[in-house]
Write a protein that holds these residues in place. Structure first.
Motif, PDB file in Angstrom:
ATOM      1  N   GLN A 218       0.865  -1.182   0.000  1.00  0.00           N
ATOM      2  CA  GLN A 218       0.000   0.000   0.000  1.00  0.00           C
ATOM      3  C   GLN A 218       0.901   1.232   0.000  1.00  0.00           C
ATOM      4  OE1 GLN A 218      -3.208  -0.283  -0.355  1.00  0.00           O
ATOM      5  NE2 GLN A 218      -3.324  -2.507  -0.007  1.00  0.00           N
ATOM      6  N   ALA A 219       0.825   2.109  -0.968  1.00  0.00           N
ATOM      7  CA  ALA A 219      -0.130   2.108  -2.061  1.00  0.00           C
ATOM      8  C   ALA A 219       0.495   1.424  -3.287  1.00  0.00           C
ATOM      9  CB  ALA A 219      -0.506   3.547  -2.408  1.00  0.00           C
ATOM     10  N   ARG A 220      -0.307   0.638  -3.990  1.00  0.00           N
ATOM     11  CA  ARG A 220       0.206  -0.144  -5.108  1.00  0.00           C
ATOM     12  C   ARG A 220       0.681   0.715  -6.273  1.00  0.00           C
ATOM     13  NH1 ARG A 220      -1.020  -5.961  -5.368  1.00  0.00           N
ATOM     14  NH2 ARG A 220      -1.713  -6.540  -3.286  1.00  0.00           N
ATOM     15  N   GLU A 221       0.168   1.943  -6.388  1.00  0.00           N
ATOM     16  CA  GLU A 221       0.610   2.780  -7.506  1.00  0.00           C
ATOM     17  C   GLU A 221       2.085   3.144  -7.409  1.00  0.00           C
ATOM     18  OE1 GLU A 221      -1.848   5.485  -4.683  1.00  0.00           O
ATOM     19  OE2 GLU A 221      -1.975   3.472  -5.513  1.00  0.00           O
ATOM     20  N   ASN A 222       2.701   2.942  -6.239  1.00  0.00           N
ATOM     21  CA  ASN A 222       4.129   3.217  -6.111  1.00  0.00           C
ATOM     22  C   ASN A 222       5.000   2.125  -6.716  1.00  0.00           C
ATOM     23  OD1 ASN A 222       3.451   5.539  -4.774  1.00  0.00           O
ATOM     24  ND2 ASN A 222       3.865   4.749  -2.734  1.00  0.00           N
ATOM     25  N   GLY A 223       4.398   1.001  -7.095  1.00  0.00           N
ATOM     26  CA  GLY A 223       5.150  -0.042  -7.767  1.00  0.00           C
ATOM     27  C   GLY A 223       5.827  -1.017  -6.834  1.00  0.00           C
ATOM     28  N   PRO A 224       6.431  -2.083  -7.393  1.00  0.00           N
ATOM     29  CA  PRO A 224       6.972  -3.175  -6.572  1.00  0.00           C
ATOM     30  C   PRO A 224       8.144  -2.786  -5.694  1.00  0.00           C
ATOM     31  CG  PRO A 224       7.575  -3.451  -8.883  1.00  0.00           C
ATOM     32  CD  PRO A 224       6.563  -2.346  -8.848  1.00  0.00           C
ATOM     33  N   SER A 225       8.880  -1.724  -6.027  1.00  0.00           N
ATOM     34  CA  SER A 225       9.985  -1.323  -5.147  1.00  0.00           C
ATOM     35  C   SER A 225       9.455  -0.918  -3.775  1.00  0.00           C
ATOM     36  CB  SER A 225      10.783  -0.173  -5.766  1.00  0.00           C
ATOM     37  OG  SER A 225       9.985   0.998  -5.884  1.00  0.00           O
ATOM     38  N   HIS A 226       8.230  -0.400  -3.748  1.00  0.00           N
ATOM     39  CA  HIS A 226       7.609  -0.010  -2.481  1.00  0.00           C
ATOM     40  C   HIS A 226       7.413  -1.224  -1.577  1.00  0.00           C
ATOM     41  CE1 HIS A 226       5.099   2.315   0.253  1.00  0.00           C
ATOM     42  NE2 HIS A 226       4.203   1.350   0.220  1.00  0.00           N
ATOM     43  N   VAL A 227       7.162  -2.389  -2.178  1.00  0.00           N
ATOM     44  CA  VAL A 227       6.995  -3.620  -1.403  1.00  0.00           C
ATOM     45  C   VAL A 227       8.282  -3.950  -0.657  1.00  0.00           C
ATOM     46  CG1 VAL A 227       6.568  -6.095  -1.550  1.00  0.00           C
ATOM     47  CG2 VAL A 227       5.251  -4.527  -2.969  1.00  0.00           C
ATOM     48  N   LEU A 228       9.422  -3.845  -1.340  1.00  0.00           N
ATOM     49  CA  LEU A 228      10.694  -4.169  -0.694  1.00  0.00           C
ATOM     50  C   LEU A 228      11.001  -3.183   0.425  1.00  0.00           C
ATOM     51  CD1 LEU A 228      12.973  -5.274  -3.676  1.00  0.00           C
ATOM     52  CD2 LEU A 228      11.136  -6.499  -2.491  1.00  0.00           C
ATOM     53  N   VAL A 229      10.668  -1.913   0.211  1.00  0.00           N
ATOM     54  CA  VAL A 229      10.831  -0.916   1.271  1.00  0.00           C
ATOM     55  C   VAL A 229       9.987  -1.306   2.483  1.00  0.00           C
ATOM     56  CG1 VAL A 229      10.425   1.486   1.929  1.00  0.00           C
ATOM     57  CG2 VAL A 229      11.396   0.958  -0.317  1.00  0.00           C
ATOM     58  N   SER A 230       8.744  -1.728   2.238  1.00  0.00           N
ATOM     59  CA  SER A 230       7.840  -2.091   3.334  1.00  0.00           C
ATOM     60  C   SER A 230       8.340  -3.311   4.101  1.00  0.00           C
ATOM     61  CB  SER A 230       6.436  -2.350   2.792  1.00  0.00           C
ATOM     62  OG  SER A 230       5.878  -1.172   2.255  1.00  0.00           O
ATOM     63  N   VAL A 231       8.906  -4.284   3.397  1.00  0.00           N
ATOM     64  CA  VAL A 231       9.464  -5.462   4.069  1.00  0.00           C
ATOM     65  C   VAL A 231      10.631  -5.043   4.960  1.00  0.00           C
ATOM     66  CG1 VAL A 231      10.678  -7.652   3.718  1.00  0.00           C
ATOM     67  CG2 VAL A 231       8.689  -7.098   2.311  1.00  0.00           C
TER      68      VAL A 231
END
Length: 334
Positions: A218-231
């Motif tokens: 969240q938010a998905r519009e930021n793209g998959p790099s945001h997922v790695l930041v969140s992890v």
């Protein structure tokens, strides 16, 4: 909308007349995703802070009644398996992570408990600000930071931070901070005893890939790099147990844009499995090479070893901004 209401809103808009150039929004998001400054809640001013010697901070890392894993180099398993696809994700590019999830072993702290979650990490931090009168020129101050934290469920515990000397990426930054010394982070060691409620404890998502996706993408519009930041942020805040480590790995394995990059060795000398995701690759991709976000995982336990960033050109040249050194549980404060 009523025409008169629109006119009133436009007249009150503080940003009226300001043009936003192409890529400006993406640049702000990119800077934000690379910002490794700690966002832990600041201890209220009513509480006294005391300065302790740097050497003393290192002397108390080992404490009694404590279950802690010191993350060491490991050799990963070979082979691969087909991971499940997370709902809403297209493709399963990161097969290496599902392989780890299938075969990972428990750590010394899995199945253990204690009053405090203990986390110890080290990294390079920064603080940035826009130059006065400019919307595009930024100045930064860089410094090393090592953190030890003992945190109970009620937000009490202890936080110890050791900050290194500051450096500057360019002359403009050096000049700006020389003129604003109050904005330079304080060098040395700082220890705070935390009262209940001083920290907000981040809730752990349920140990399923879909729940991890809901919490971390969240938010998905930021793209998959945001997922790695969140992890990375999840590992900054909590001890992630066996079931949730597996869920994180399976979620990432089913996330489009997360790609395996072989093996890398972090600054602590530990070799792990690397995955990456390109910046600026959300639903509205940004033009140009924005670089990549990287995560390094222990191939035997699935623990996150390090987080970093680098260029799009190859897996090499990664700058590891955060290295996760110890995690576990304790009944006493160190």
């Amino acid at each position: 909308m009523n025409k008169r209401v629109r006119e009133l809103l436009e007249a009150a808009d503080p940003a009226r007349g300001i043009e936003v150039g192409a890529g400006d929004v993406e640049e702000v998001l990119r800077l934000a995703s690379n910002d490794v400054t700690s966002y832990d809640r600041v201890v209220p001013a009513r509480r006294a802070r005391r300065l302790v010697a740097v050497g003393a901070a290192f002397a108390v890392v080992a404490v009694a009644a404590m279950t802690v894993t010191i993350l060491r180099p490991t050799t990963g398993p070979s082979g691969s398996s087909q991971p499940p696809t997370v709902p809403g994700a297209a493709g399963v590019p990161a097969h290496c992570l599902s392989t780890i999830a299938d075969r990972m072993r428990a750590t010394s702290y899995d199945g253990q408990a204690g009053r405090y979650e203990y986390l110890h990490r080290r990294g390079q931090s920064s603080s940035s600000t826009a130059q006065p009168g400019s919307r595009t020129q930024w100045v930064s101050v860089l410094f090393s930071e090592e953190t030890w934290r003992w945190l109970a469920a009620d937000g009490s515990g202890r936080l110890r931070i050791v900050r290194g000397a500051t450096t500057y990426p360019d002359e403009a930054s050096r000049t700006f901070y020389a003129e604003h010394p109050e904005m330079i982070p304080k060098e040395g060691s700082d220890t705070d005893d935390l009262r209940p409620g001083d920290f907000s404890v981040l809730p752990l998502p349920a140990p399923q890939p879909a729940a991890m996706g809901e919490a971390l993408y969240q938010a998905r519009e930021n793209g998959p790099s945001h997922v790695l930041v969140s992890v990375g942020e999840l590992n900054n805040e909590r001890v992630v147990d066996f079931a949730r480590r597996a869920a994180v790995l399976r979620f990432l394995a089913g996330t489009e844009g997360v790609t395996c990059r072989g093996e890398q060795t972090d600054p602590a000398g530990r070799t792990g499995t690397v995955v990456s995701a390109d910046f600026g690759r959300g639903p509205r991709p940004s033009p140009g090479d924005w670089g990549r976000e990287y995560l390094l995982f222990d191939p035997q336990t699935g623990e996150l070893l390090a987080r970093g960033n680098g260029a799009n050109s190859a897996a090499g040249g990664v700058t590891w901004s955060t290295v996760y050194l110890e995690r576990g549980y304790s009944d006493v404060l160190g």
